[in-house]
Scaffold this active site. Structure first.
Site, short mmCIF file in Angstrom:
data_model
loop_
_atom_site.label_atom_id
_atom_site.label_comp_id
_atom_site.label_asym_id
_atom_site.label_seq_id
_atom_site.Cartn_x
_atom_site.Cartn_y
_atom_site.Cartn_z
N SER A 38 -13.05 0.11 12.94
CA SER A 38 -12.30 -0.18 14.16
C SER A 38 -13.24 -0.32 15.35
O SER A 38 -13.95 0.62 15.70
CB SER A 38 -11.30 0.96 14.42
OG SER A 38 -10.86 0.95 15.75
N ARG A 85 -9.70 4.92 1.69
CA ARG A 85 -10.76 5.46 2.55
C ARG A 85 -11.04 6.92 2.21
O ARG A 85 -12.19 7.37 2.22
CB ARG A 85 -10.37 5.32 4.02
CG ARG A 85 -10.30 3.88 4.48
CD ARG A 85 -10.10 3.77 5.97
NE ARG A 85 -9.35 2.57 6.33
CZ ARG A 85 -9.15 2.14 7.56
NH1 ARG A 85 -9.64 2.82 8.57
NH2 ARG A 85 -8.46 1.05 7.79
N SER A 87 0.84 -1.20 0.00
CA SER A 87 0.00 0.00 0.00
C SER A 87 0.87 1.25 0.00
O SER A 87 2.04 1.21 0.40
CB SER A 87 -0.91 0.02 1.23
OG SER A 87 -0.15 0.24 2.40
N THR A 109 -15.50 4.07 9.73
CA THR A 109 -14.48 3.32 10.48
C THR A 109 -14.99 1.91 10.72
O THR A 109 -16.17 1.69 10.97
CB THR A 109 -14.13 3.97 11.82
OG1 THR A 109 -13.13 3.18 12.47
CG2 THR A 109 -15.34 4.08 12.74
N ARG A 124 -13.27 -0.07 5.30
CA ARG A 124 -11.99 -0.77 5.26
C ARG A 124 -11.18 -0.26 4.09
O ARG A 124 -11.63 0.51 3.27
CB ARG A 124 -12.23 -2.28 5.12
CG ARG A 124 -12.75 -2.99 6.35
CD ARG A 124 -11.71 -3.48 7.33
NE ARG A 124 -10.42 -3.79 6.75
CZ ARG A 124 -10.12 -4.89 6.07
NH1 ARG A 124 -11.03 -5.83 5.88
NH2 ARG A 124 -8.91 -5.07 5.60
N ARG A 146 -12.37 -0.46 18.34
CA ARG A 146 -11.86 0.46 19.37
C ARG A 146 -12.47 1.85 19.19
O ARG A 146 -12.94 2.47 20.16
CB ARG A 146 -10.33 0.53 19.27
CG ARG A 146 -9.66 1.57 20.17
CD ARG A 146 -8.18 1.70 19.83
NE ARG A 146 -7.97 2.14 18.46
CZ ARG A 146 -7.94 3.41 18.08
NH1 ARG A 146 -8.11 4.38 18.96
NH2 ARG A 146 -7.74 3.73 16.82
N ARG A 147 -12.48 2.36 17.97
CA ARG A 147 -13.05 3.68 17.72
C ARG A 147 -14.57 3.68 17.90
O ARG A 147 -15.13 4.61 18.47
CB ARG A 147 -12.68 4.14 16.30
CG ARG A 147 -11.21 4.46 16.11
CD ARG A 147 -10.88 4.74 14.66
NE ARG A 147 -9.50 5.14 14.47
CZ ARG A 147 -8.75 4.79 13.43
NH1 ARG A 147 -9.26 4.02 12.48
NH2 ARG A 147 -7.50 5.21 13.33
N CYS A 201 -9.60 -9.79 17.70
CA CYS A 201 -9.73 -8.64 16.80
C CYS A 201 -11.05 -7.90 16.98
O CYS A 201 -11.20 -6.77 16.49
CB CYS A 201 -9.56 -9.07 15.35
SG CYS A 201 -10.77 -10.29 14.81
N LYS A 224 0.97 -1.74 15.48
CA LYS A 224 -0.46 -1.93 15.79
C LYS A 224 -1.09 -3.03 14.93
O LYS A 224 -2.15 -3.56 15.29
CB LYS A 224 -1.23 -0.62 15.62
CG LYS A 224 -1.35 -0.12 14.20
CD LYS A 224 -2.15 1.18 14.15
CE LYS A 224 -2.28 1.70 12.72
NZ LYS A 224 -2.99 0.78 11.83
N ASP A 225 -0.45 -3.39 13.82
CA ASP A 225 -0.98 -4.44 12.94
C ASP A 225 -0.42 -5.81 13.26
O ASP A 225 -0.83 -6.80 12.64
CB ASP A 225 -0.68 -4.11 11.47
CG ASP A 225 -1.45 -2.90 10.97
OD1 ASP A 225 -2.57 -2.67 11.47
OD2 ASP A 225 -0.94 -2.20 10.07
#
Length: 313
Positions: A133, A159, A16, A131, A153, A135-136, A246, A85-86
């Site tokens: 996520s 995005r 990417s 998003t 995604r 978490r978000r 996840c 983080k990945d």
């Protein structure tokens, strides 16, 4: 004995634009550290990059790393560059590999991207936030329940294209990621960590090598940052002890102070944001891994295991 620096280092990474920007940083830092060194890029497209559905269907964040790990272990490359983080922390790194360096940490915060420059508090009720996520989503449910999260995604560039196409009214993205692709001007608000606690390993790039490749490890270890190592070690042990998956909204960040002190704040949420568990400790004489364990245990005492296990995955 000082090992000779390899004449050429092959770097494997996701393909990417952001991943390539991360590789470019490593290349530049290696060139500054070792005059005359040559690097080659081995780009791979991971299953996580190809997949557009929920990450849990692919086994979680490992979908972004397993092809990179395979290329490294097969000897097709000498080192890999990852966003920490990945990289899953609920299980060890693939056997035969090791983190050789954590680069100086970038911004850990999340950023709001809104075409009109509005902040989160200024968005009208019903605004669609792009998003995927968990978490978000959980933290927005706590602080801004009037906003609607829509699945989004793809890499950051993709995005931003979806935002321009009207698939969402605003995006939440990593501030450091936007900076890496030269899109800082798109940020309408940087969210403080008190409002949006970051993911484990936010803003840290890691260099992974084969553990038996002493020459490469020696060549890249000079890129390592001590504070980034201490912070990341604490955070990843925290996540490892919690054994989140996840779909677990887990957040946290460690901070190394100039006087050497280290702190770690960890948070666990239910997906709807109705349960919020919080712990914050200072290391004192504790080593980073012990600090991570201590904060995780504090959350487990508050019921984190029950919260995590109740979430389907």
């Amino acid at each position: 004995m000082t090992l000779p620096v390899p004449a050429v280092l092959r770097i494997v990474s996701r393909s990417s634009p952001m991943a390539m920007a991360q590789v470019a940083r490593v290349q530049a830092e290696l060139a500054a550290l070792h005059q005359g060194i040559h690097t080659e890029v081995v780009p791979v497209t991971t299953s996580g990059d190809r997949w557009t559905g929920a990450l849990s269907a692919l086994g979680g964040k490992g979908a972004f790393t397993k092809e990179v790990d395979a290329a490294l272990l097969a000897g097709e490359a000498d080192l890999a560059v990852h966003c920490v983080k990945d990289v899953p922390a609920d299980r060890p790194l693939p056997a035969g590999t090791v983190f050789a360096a954590f680069l100086r940490r970038d911004d850990v915060r999340d950023a709001l991207v809104h075409p009109g420059g509005l902040t989160l508090d200024q968005l009208p009720p019903g605004s669609r936030i792009g998003t995927s996520s968990v978490r978000r989503i959980a933290q927005l449910a706590v602080t801004h329940p009037q906003l609607i999260c829509v699945p989004m995604r793809g890499n950051a560039n993709r995005r931003l294209e979806k935002l321009a196409a009207g698939e969402a009214d605003a995006l939440l993205l990593a501030a450091s990621g936007l900076a890496r692709i030269g899109a800082e001007h798109r940020i309408s608000e940087i969210l403080p960590v008190e409002l949006m606690c970051p993911p484990i390993g936010a803003g840290v790039l890691a260099i992974q090598c084969r553990e038996d490749d002493a020459a490469t490890i020696a060549a890249v270890s000079g890129l390592g940052d001590e504070d980034a190592w201490r912070e990341t070690t604490a955070e990843r042990m925290f996540l490892h002890v919690l054994q989140g998956h996840c779909n677990s909204p887990i957040a946290g960040f460690a901070r190394a102070e100039r006087d050497g002190r280290l702190s770690l704040r960890g948070r666990v949420f239910s997906p709807d944001g109705k349960t919020v568990l919080d712990a914050h400790e200072w290391a004192g004489p504790l080593d980073p891994a012990t600090l991570g364990t201590s904060v995780a245990v504090a959350l487990l005492r508050q019921g984190a295991r029950e919260v995590i296990d109740a979430i389907p995955h």
